[in-house]
Design an enzyme around this catalytic site. Structure first.
Site, mmCIF file in Angstrom:
data_model
loop_
_atom_site.group_PDB
_atom_site.id
_atom_site.type_symbol
_atom_site.label_atom_id
_atom_site.label_comp_id
_atom_site.label_asym_id
_atom_site.label_seq_id
_atom_site.Cartn_x
_atom_site.Cartn_y
_atom_site.Cartn_z
ATOM 1 N N VAL A 22 21.364 -19.388 -47.627
ATOM 2 C CA VAL A 22 22.062 -18.144 -47.972
ATOM 3 C C VAL A 22 23.080 -17.802 -46.882
ATOM 4 C CG1 VAL A 22 21.784 -15.640 -48.254
ATOM 5 C CG2 VAL A 22 20.203 -17.196 -49.397
ATOM 6 N N GLU A 140 17.095 -28.978 -38.821
ATOM 7 C CA GLU A 140 18.209 -29.881 -38.519
ATOM 8 C C GLU A 140 19.386 -29.523 -39.419
ATOM 9 O OE1 GLU A 140 18.328 -34.599 -38.071
ATOM 10 O OE2 GLU A 140 18.488 -33.975 -40.156
HETATM 11 P P1 0O2 Z 1 15.889 -38.352 -44.557
HETATM 12 O O1 0O2 Z 1 15.217 -39.092 -45.643
HETATM 13 O O2 0O2 Z 1 17.315 -38.129 -44.801
HETATM 14 O O3 0O2 Z 1 15.175 -37.132 -44.141
HETATM 15 P P2 0O2 Z 1 15.551 -41.862 -36.052
HETATM 16 O O4 0O2 Z 1 16.931 -42.044 -35.505
HETATM 17 O O5 0O2 Z 1 15.486 -42.163 -37.527
HETATM 18 O O6 0O2 Z 1 14.524 -42.559 -35.284
HETATM 19 P P3 0O2 Z 1 15.758 -39.047 -35.499
HETATM 20 O O7 0O2 Z 1 16.171 -39.168 -34.094
HETATM 21 O O8 0O2 Z 1 14.885 -37.910 -35.883
HETATM 22 O O9 0O2 Z 1 15.080 -40.377 -35.997
HETATM 23 O O10 0O2 Z 1 16.913 -38.916 -36.444
HETATM 24 P P4 0O2 Z 1 18.456 -39.118 -36.429
HETATM 25 O O11 0O2 Z 1 18.796 -40.521 -36.118
HETATM 26 O O12 0O2 Z 1 19.125 -38.069 -35.666
HETATM 27 O O13 0O2 Z 1 18.657 -38.894 -37.984
HETATM 28 C C1 0O2 Z 1 18.078 -37.857 -38.666
HETATM 29 C C2 0O2 Z 1 18.582 -37.871 -40.071
HETATM 30 O O14 0O2 Z 1 19.955 -38.269 -40.107
HETATM 31 C C3 0O2 Z 1 17.912 -38.835 -40.977
HETATM 32 O O15 0O2 Z 1 16.706 -38.336 -41.392
HETATM 33 C C4 0O2 Z 1 18.925 -38.995 -42.068
HETATM 34 O O16 0O2 Z 1 18.960 -37.868 -42.908
HETATM 35 C C5 0O2 Z 1 20.202 -39.032 -41.277
HETATM 36 N N1 0O2 Z 1 20.519 -40.415 -40.905
HETATM 37 C C6 0O2 Z 1 20.442 -40.966 -39.698
HETATM 38 N N2 0O2 Z 1 20.829 -42.256 -39.718
HETATM 39 C C7 0O2 Z 1 21.175 -42.534 -40.990
HETATM 40 C C8 0O2 Z 1 21.689 -43.696 -41.648
HETATM 41 O O17 0O2 Z 1 21.893 -44.765 -41.067
HETATM 42 N N3 0O2 Z 1 21.933 -43.574 -42.969
HETATM 43 C C9 0O2 Z 1 21.732 -42.427 -43.659
HETATM 44 N N4 0O2 Z 1 21.998 -42.422 -44.953
HETATM 45 N N5 0O2 Z 1 21.237 -41.302 -43.066
HETATM 46 C C10 0O2 Z 1 20.972 -41.358 -41.754
HETATM 47 P P5 0O2 Z 1 15.562 -39.279 -41.871
HETATM 48 O O18 0O2 Z 1 14.265 -38.615 -41.657
HETATM 49 O O19 0O2 Z 1 15.704 -40.631 -41.271
HETATM 50 O O20 0O2 Z 1 15.825 -39.405 -43.377
HETATM 51 P P1 0O2 Z 2 13.789 -37.015 -47.721
HETATM 52 O O1 0O2 Z 2 12.528 -36.525 -47.147
HETATM 53 O O2 0O2 Z 2 14.990 -36.532 -46.965
HETATM 54 O O3 0O2 Z 2 13.812 -38.487 -47.948
HETATM 55 P P2 0O2 Z 2 13.671 -33.967 -55.138
HETATM 56 O O4 0O2 Z 2 13.557 -33.848 -53.656
HETATM 57 O O5 0O2 Z 2 14.463 -35.146 -55.582
HETATM 58 O O6 0O2 Z 2 12.331 -33.912 -55.815
HETATM 59 P P3 0O2 Z 2 15.518 -31.786 -55.217
HETATM 60 O O7 0O2 Z 2 14.879 -30.491 -54.841
HETATM 61 O O8 0O2 Z 2 16.563 -31.737 -56.259
HETATM 62 O O9 0O2 Z 2 14.402 -32.739 -55.698
HETATM 63 O O10 0O2 Z 2 16.076 -32.440 -53.925
HETATM 64 P P4 0O2 Z 2 17.507 -32.252 -53.288
HETATM 65 O O11 0O2 Z 2 17.594 -30.953 -52.595
HETATM 66 O O12 0O2 Z 2 18.506 -32.618 -54.301
HETATM 67 O O13 0O2 Z 2 17.401 -33.366 -52.200
HETATM 68 C C1 0O2 Z 2 17.295 -34.685 -52.569
HETATM 69 C C2 0O2 Z 2 17.694 -35.562 -51.408
HETATM 70 O O14 0O2 Z 2 18.905 -35.033 -50.856
HETATM 71 C C3 0O2 Z 2 16.718 -35.582 -50.279
HETATM 72 O O15 0O2 Z 2 15.985 -36.754 -50.302
HETATM 73 C C4 0O2 Z 2 17.548 -35.633 -49.062
HETATM 74 O O16 0O2 Z 2 17.766 -36.954 -48.645
HETATM 75 C C5 0O2 Z 2 18.873 -35.078 -49.449
HETATM 76 N N1 0O2 Z 2 19.156 -33.765 -48.869
HETATM 77 C C6 0O2 Z 2 19.656 -32.684 -49.503
HETATM 78 N N2 0O2 Z 2 19.891 -31.698 -48.641
HETATM 79 C C7 0O2 Z 2 19.517 -32.141 -47.433
HETATM 80 C C8 0O2 Z 2 19.533 -31.588 -46.148
HETATM 81 O O17 0O2 Z 2 19.942 -30.459 -45.920
HETATM 82 N N3 0O2 Z 2 19.074 -32.363 -45.131
HETATM 83 C C9 0O2 Z 2 18.626 -33.602 -45.328
HETATM 84 N N4 0O2 Z 2 18.172 -34.317 -44.297
HETATM 85 N N5 0O2 Z 2 18.612 -34.182 -46.539
HETATM 86 C C10 0O2 Z 2 19.050 -33.458 -47.584
HETATM 87 P P5 0O2 Z 2 14.441 -36.757 -50.479
HETATM 88 O O18 0O2 Z 2 14.080 -38.139 -50.770
HETATM 89 O O19 0O2 Z 2 14.040 -35.695 -51.454
HETATM 90 O O20 0O2 Z 2 13.870 -36.315 -49.108
#
Ligand code: 0O2
Ligand code: 0O2
Length: 272
Positions: A22, A140
């Protein structure tokens, strides 16, 4: 942590995501009202799935009783911008906020990841008011351009599918695609710069024109009627020319101003 506690554990994170969404959406509409375009295009947010939290905790060796400090992105906000320059601006606005505290930043734009990933991350501490009092949670904030988001979204779904075993050839192609997205961002930024420059030039030119017309009009006050008609005709000639010569308009403005100051001096001397 026991399975039954997840709902309670995640509740403040859900609240943080809802509130922050928001707040950033409000920031977007506020900036849009103030300026011709908002540096924020759109905002999304999510709380991390339990399975993803568990996986990350295992990968980072975070004990189950330290998830709150060990996993920074249980609450995640994503801010999408049109241009790379907007990302820094949004970061400045976030740093200035009094309702959250920026703990640290990760600049994956300057130092992009091996995968090709680009984004600007801010880890913040955000206080949520719960029924039992205030609770500080980590969140984050990922700030990225539309092109960075396009790439990251697709790469995320492909990498997720293949996990560790992403074929080398695909990895390379994704890296190349990240470079293409970066080139697109740079090209859009430079086109924008040119448009802004052209707009400024246009405004400057129309300012000079209105200054000249006002100055010509003032000649009448000093009874310089013939001169006024003459300058008006000269202006019309330049104006009607398809490639309007701004330098010629500037020159004319200089001449009219000089004549006006002479006339003004003449009137002052008469008054003395
Ligand atoms: P998700 O599914 O998006 O939540 P790490 O570097 O993975 O050991 P750290 O230090 O917590 O762990 O995270 P970092 O590198 O700062 O990255 C945090 C998030 O940035 C990731 O969350 C991703 O959303 C995004 N990210 C980082 N690197 C990549 C990449 O190579 N490709 C994509 N598509 N997204 C990235 P999560 O939990 O890994 O994933
Ligand atoms: P993860 O843990 O990051 O791998 P759904 O989650 O598909 O059941 P919803 O509520 O529609 O349903 O999800 P949304 O909000 O569309 O998010 C789906 C995916 O978008 C997430 O993957 C995230 O990777 C990404 N996403 C959206 N907004 C953010 C954000 O603010 N930060 C980060 N890190 N990722 C975001 P996963 O697999 O659901 O979750």
């Amino acid at each position: 942590m026991d399975g039954r506690d997840w709902g309670t554990f995640l509740q403040p994170y859900e609240q943080a995501v809802e509130e922050l969404k928001v707040k950033f959406k409000t920031m977007r509409s506020e900036l849009k009202k103030r300026e011709e375009y908002a540096p924020i295009e759109f905002v999304t947010g999510r709380i991390k799935k339990i399975s993803s939290i568990l996986e990350k905790a295992k990968r980072l060796q975070v004990p189950m009783d330290q998830l709150e400090t060990g996993i920074e992105d249980i609450a995640g906000i994503r801010i999408m911008c049109q241009f790379v320059e907007d990302i820094r601006r949004v970061a400045v606005y976030i740093r200035a906020r009094k309702d959250l505290k920026v703990l640290f930043e990760k600049d994956y734009i300057t130092n992009y990841k091996e995968s090709g990933y680009r984004s600007f991350h801010m880890i913040v501490e955000y206080p949520v008011q719960t029924a039992l009092g205030q609770k500080n949670v980590l969140a984050e904030i990922q700030i990225r351009t539309l092109a960075m988001n396009f790439w990251a979204t697709i790469e995320h779904s492909l990498s997720y599918k293949y996990r560790e075993s992403l074929p080398e050839e695909i990895r390379l192609r994704l890296k190349k695609a990240a470079e293409a997205a970066n080139t697109l961002d740079n090209e859009m930024s430079s086109i924008r710069e040119e448009i802004l420059e052209a707009q400024k030039q246009f405004e400057d030119n129309s300012n000079i024109t209105s200054q000249l017309l006002k100055a010509i009009h003032q000649l009448y006050f000093y009874h310089l009627v013939n001169e006024a008609i003459d300058y008006q005709e000269r202006f019309n000639e330049i104006w009607q020319n398809p490639d309007q010569d701004v330098e010629a308009i500037k020159e004319l403005l200089g001449e009219v101003k000089a004549l006006l100051s002479l006339a003004k001096r003449g009137v002052e001397e008469q008054d003395v």
